[in-house]
Design a protein around this motif. Structure first.
Motif, PDB file in Angstrom:
ATOM      1  N   UNK A  11       0.836  -1.207   0.000  1.00  0.00           N
ATOM      2  CA  UNK A  11       0.000   0.000   0.000  1.00  0.00           C
ATOM      3  C   UNK A  11       0.870   1.255   0.000  1.00  0.00           C
ATOM      4  N   UNK A  12       1.834   1.308   0.892  1.00  0.00           N
ATOM      5  CA  UNK A  12       2.709   2.475   0.999  1.00  0.00           C
ATOM      6  C   UNK A  12       3.575   2.624  -0.255  1.00  0.00           C
ATOM      7  N   UNK A  13       4.116   1.504  -0.740  1.00  0.00           N
ATOM      8  CA  UNK A  13       4.942   1.551  -1.947  1.00  0.00           C
ATOM      9  C   UNK A  13       4.130   2.037  -3.137  1.00  0.00           C
ATOM     10  N   UNK A  14       2.916   1.521  -3.279  1.00  0.00           N
ATOM     11  CA  UNK A  14       2.056   1.917  -4.392  1.00  0.00           C
ATOM     12  C   UNK A  14       1.733   3.392  -4.374  1.00  0.00           C
ATOM     13  N   UNK A  15       1.404   3.906  -3.180  1.00  0.00           N
ATOM     14  CA  UNK A  15       1.072   5.329  -3.106  1.00  0.00           C
ATOM     15  C   UNK A  15       2.313   6.193  -3.298  1.00  0.00           C
ATOM     16  N   UNK A  16       3.453   5.741  -2.808  1.00  0.00           N
ATOM     17  CA  UNK A  16       4.698   6.494  -2.979  1.00  0.00           C
ATOM     18  C   UNK A  16       5.045   6.618  -4.462  1.00  0.00           C
ATOM     19  N   UNK A  17       4.901   5.506  -5.197  1.00  0.00           N
ATOM     20  CA  UNK A  17       5.160   5.544  -6.642  1.00  0.00           C
ATOM     21  C   UNK A  17       4.202   6.525  -7.320  1.00  0.00           C
ATOM     22  N   UNK A  18       2.914   6.450  -6.939  1.00  0.00           N
ATOM     23  CA  UNK A  18       1.936   7.385  -7.489  1.00  0.00           C
ATOM     24  C   UNK A  18       2.318   8.827  -7.181  1.00  0.00           C
ATOM     25  N   UNK A  19       2.691   9.080  -5.915  1.00  0.00           N
ATOM     26  CA  UNK A  19       2.975  10.440  -5.463  1.00  0.00           C
ATOM     27  C   UNK A  19       4.100  11.074  -6.274  1.00  0.00           C
ATOM     28  N   UNK A  52      -3.149   7.629 -12.266  1.00  0.00           N
ATOM     29  CA  UNK A  52      -3.880   6.677 -11.424  1.00  0.00           C
ATOM     30  C   UNK A  52      -3.396   5.240 -11.591  1.00  0.00           C
ATOM     31  N   UNK A  53      -2.649   4.972 -12.643  1.00  0.00           N
ATOM     32  CA  UNK A  53      -2.223   3.598 -12.945  1.00  0.00           C
ATOM     33  C   UNK A  53      -1.542   2.913 -11.758  1.00  0.00           C
ATOM     34  N   UNK A  54      -0.587   3.566 -11.062  1.00  0.00           N
ATOM     35  CA  UNK A  54       0.036   2.896  -9.906  1.00  0.00           C
ATOM     36  C   UNK A  54      -0.962   2.516  -8.810  1.00  0.00           C
ATOM     37  N   UNK A  55      -1.997   3.328  -8.632  1.00  0.00           N
ATOM     38  CA  UNK A  55      -3.003   3.020  -7.613  1.00  0.00           C
ATOM     39  C   UNK A  55      -3.862   1.831  -8.023  1.00  0.00           C
ATOM     40  N   UNK A  56      -4.207   1.782  -9.295  1.00  0.00           N
ATOM     41  CA  UNK A  56      -4.992   0.653  -9.810  1.00  0.00           C
ATOM     42  C   UNK A  56      -4.197  -0.648  -9.668  1.00  0.00           C
ATOM     43  N   UNK A  57      -2.937  -0.604 -10.043  1.00  0.00           N
ATOM     44  CA  UNK A  57      -2.074  -1.795  -9.931  1.00  0.00           C
ATOM     45  C   UNK A  57      -1.938  -2.219  -8.472  1.00  0.00           C
ATOM     46  N   UNK A  58      -1.783  -1.250  -7.579  1.00  0.00           N
ATOM     47  CA  UNK A  58      -1.648  -1.548  -6.146  1.00  0.00           C
ATOM     48  C   UNK A  58      -2.877  -2.280  -5.621  1.00  0.00           C
ATOM     49  N   UNK A  60      -5.108  -3.979  -7.314  1.00  0.00           N
ATOM     50  CA  UNK A  60      -5.263  -5.301  -7.935  1.00  0.00           C
ATOM     51  C   UNK A  60      -4.272  -6.307  -7.354  1.00  0.00           C
ATOM     52  N   UNK A  61      -3.111  -5.849  -6.931  1.00  0.00           N
ATOM     53  CA  UNK A  61      -2.150  -6.736  -6.263  1.00  0.00           C
ATOM     54  C   UNK A  61      -2.691  -7.139  -4.887  1.00  0.00           C
ATOM     55  N   UNK A  62      -3.244  -6.155  -4.172  1.00  0.00           N
ATOM     56  CA  UNK A  62      -3.766  -6.419  -2.834  1.00  0.00           C
ATOM     57  C   UNK A  62      -5.048  -7.238  -2.861  1.00  0.00           C
ATOM     58  N   UNK A  63      -5.915  -6.963  -3.839  1.00  0.00           N
ATOM     59  CA  UNK A  63      -7.219  -7.632  -3.918  1.00  0.00           C
ATOM     60  C   UNK A  63      -7.472  -8.121  -5.341  1.00  0.00           C
ATOM     61  N   UNK A  64      -6.765  -9.160  -5.764  1.00  0.00           N
ATOM     62  CA  UNK A  64      -6.850  -9.617  -7.160  1.00  0.00           C
ATOM     63  C   UNK A  64      -8.236 -10.098  -7.588  1.00  0.00           C
ATOM     64  N   UNK A  65      -9.058 -10.520  -6.651  1.00  0.00           N
ATOM     65  CA  UNK A  65     -10.374 -11.058  -6.997  1.00  0.00           C
ATOM     66  C   UNK A  65     -11.483 -10.007  -6.959  1.00  0.00           C
TER      67      UNK A  65
END
Length: 263
Positions: A11-19, A52-58, A60-65
């Motif tokens: 979560x933190x990595x995904x938002x950091x990349x987005x930021x 928004x792409x990094x957030x979407x990927x984050x 989907x990694x956390x909740x793939x289903x």
């Protein structure tokens, strides 16, 4: 414990990349898109969609289903969100119409960006992702979930002034506004559309009437805004009590929830 560490690390990595992507690439993407489509509004939307792409990927990694619309809380009733926002902001609309002149120099593209586009994407980023993900899918309570997102939300609005007093006012107002939008979002059963339309309409009325140069506002501008906030709170509380729906935010869920909230 390892499951929580994995969740928060991603979560933190995904938002950091987005930021940092947003910080260093947003304006370049916006400028390129503006030259390509000759539209500031379209360029604004494209820049947000790409960022928004990094957030979407984050997510989907956390909740793939899980469906991405559900993860961003966009699968809820749109009309319900609009009705709450429209009725709740009537004091602003009526009060501003009476006390302020209509701004006749409005640029339509700038109006679209400052109302619809900004409200939609800011609610997705700050309320749905940064605050909502923590509250919905972890044991963090309301205040624990809302602090970081609201601080960042307030920080991105500091461009509106260079004066120390106004900067403090802008920071305080936008921070508390973020907390309020999050409360509305949660208490509408995680319907982000209520917060989106509320954000958009409040910005719209502020733009079409000559209220103030920035969000710090003035006496009548803030008076009618607070009347709208109290009305919205009243509508939500009345509706939940009348229909015997339990509140998402209680004393027991302020800091740590005993059980994880279900979306």
């Amino acid at each position: 414990m390892s499951k929580n560490i994995r969740f928060f690390s991603i979560f933190i990595l995904g938002f950091t990349i987005y930021y940092f992507f947003d910080l260093f690439c947003f304006k370049s993407i916006q400028q390129f898109s503006k030259e390509l489509f000759h539209s500031k509004a379209i360029a604004h939307i494209i820049a947000y969609l790409v960022s928004l792409v990094p957030l979407v990927i984050t997510l989907k990694i956390l909740f793939p289903k899980k469906d991405i619309l559900n993860l961003f809380s966009l699968d809820r009733p749109i009309i319900k969100g609009f009705v709450l926002a429209f009725l709740g902001t009537l004091p602003m609309l009526i009060g501003y119409f009476i006390h302020f002149k209509i701004n006749i120099t409005i640029n339509t593209e700038s109006l679209f960006i400052n109302t619809i586009s900004s409200a939609f994407f800011e609610e997705i980023i700050f309320r749905a992702f940064l605050i909502g993900t923590l509250f919905r899918f972890t044991k963090l309570g309301f205040l624990s979930s809302v602090v970081l997102g609201s601080l960042l939300f307030a920080q991105v609005h500091l461009y509106q002034s260079q004066k120390t007093k106004e900067l403090i006012e802008i920071f305080a107002i936008t921070f508390l506004g973020s907390v309020f939008f999050a409360w509305v979002y949660f208490e509408q059963n995680f319907n982000l559309w209520g917060a989106i339309f509320l954000h958009a309409l409040m910005n719209l009325y502020w733009e079409i009437f000559n209220v103030s140069e920035n969000v710090s506002g003035n006496l009548h501008g803030n008076l009618f805004k607070f009347l709208s906030l109290f009305l919205i709170i009243g509508i939500i509380i009345y509706h939940r009590r009348k229909n015997k729906i339990h509140f998402q935010i209680t004393w027991k869920s302020l800091f740590i929830k005993s059980t994880e909230a279900q979306s």
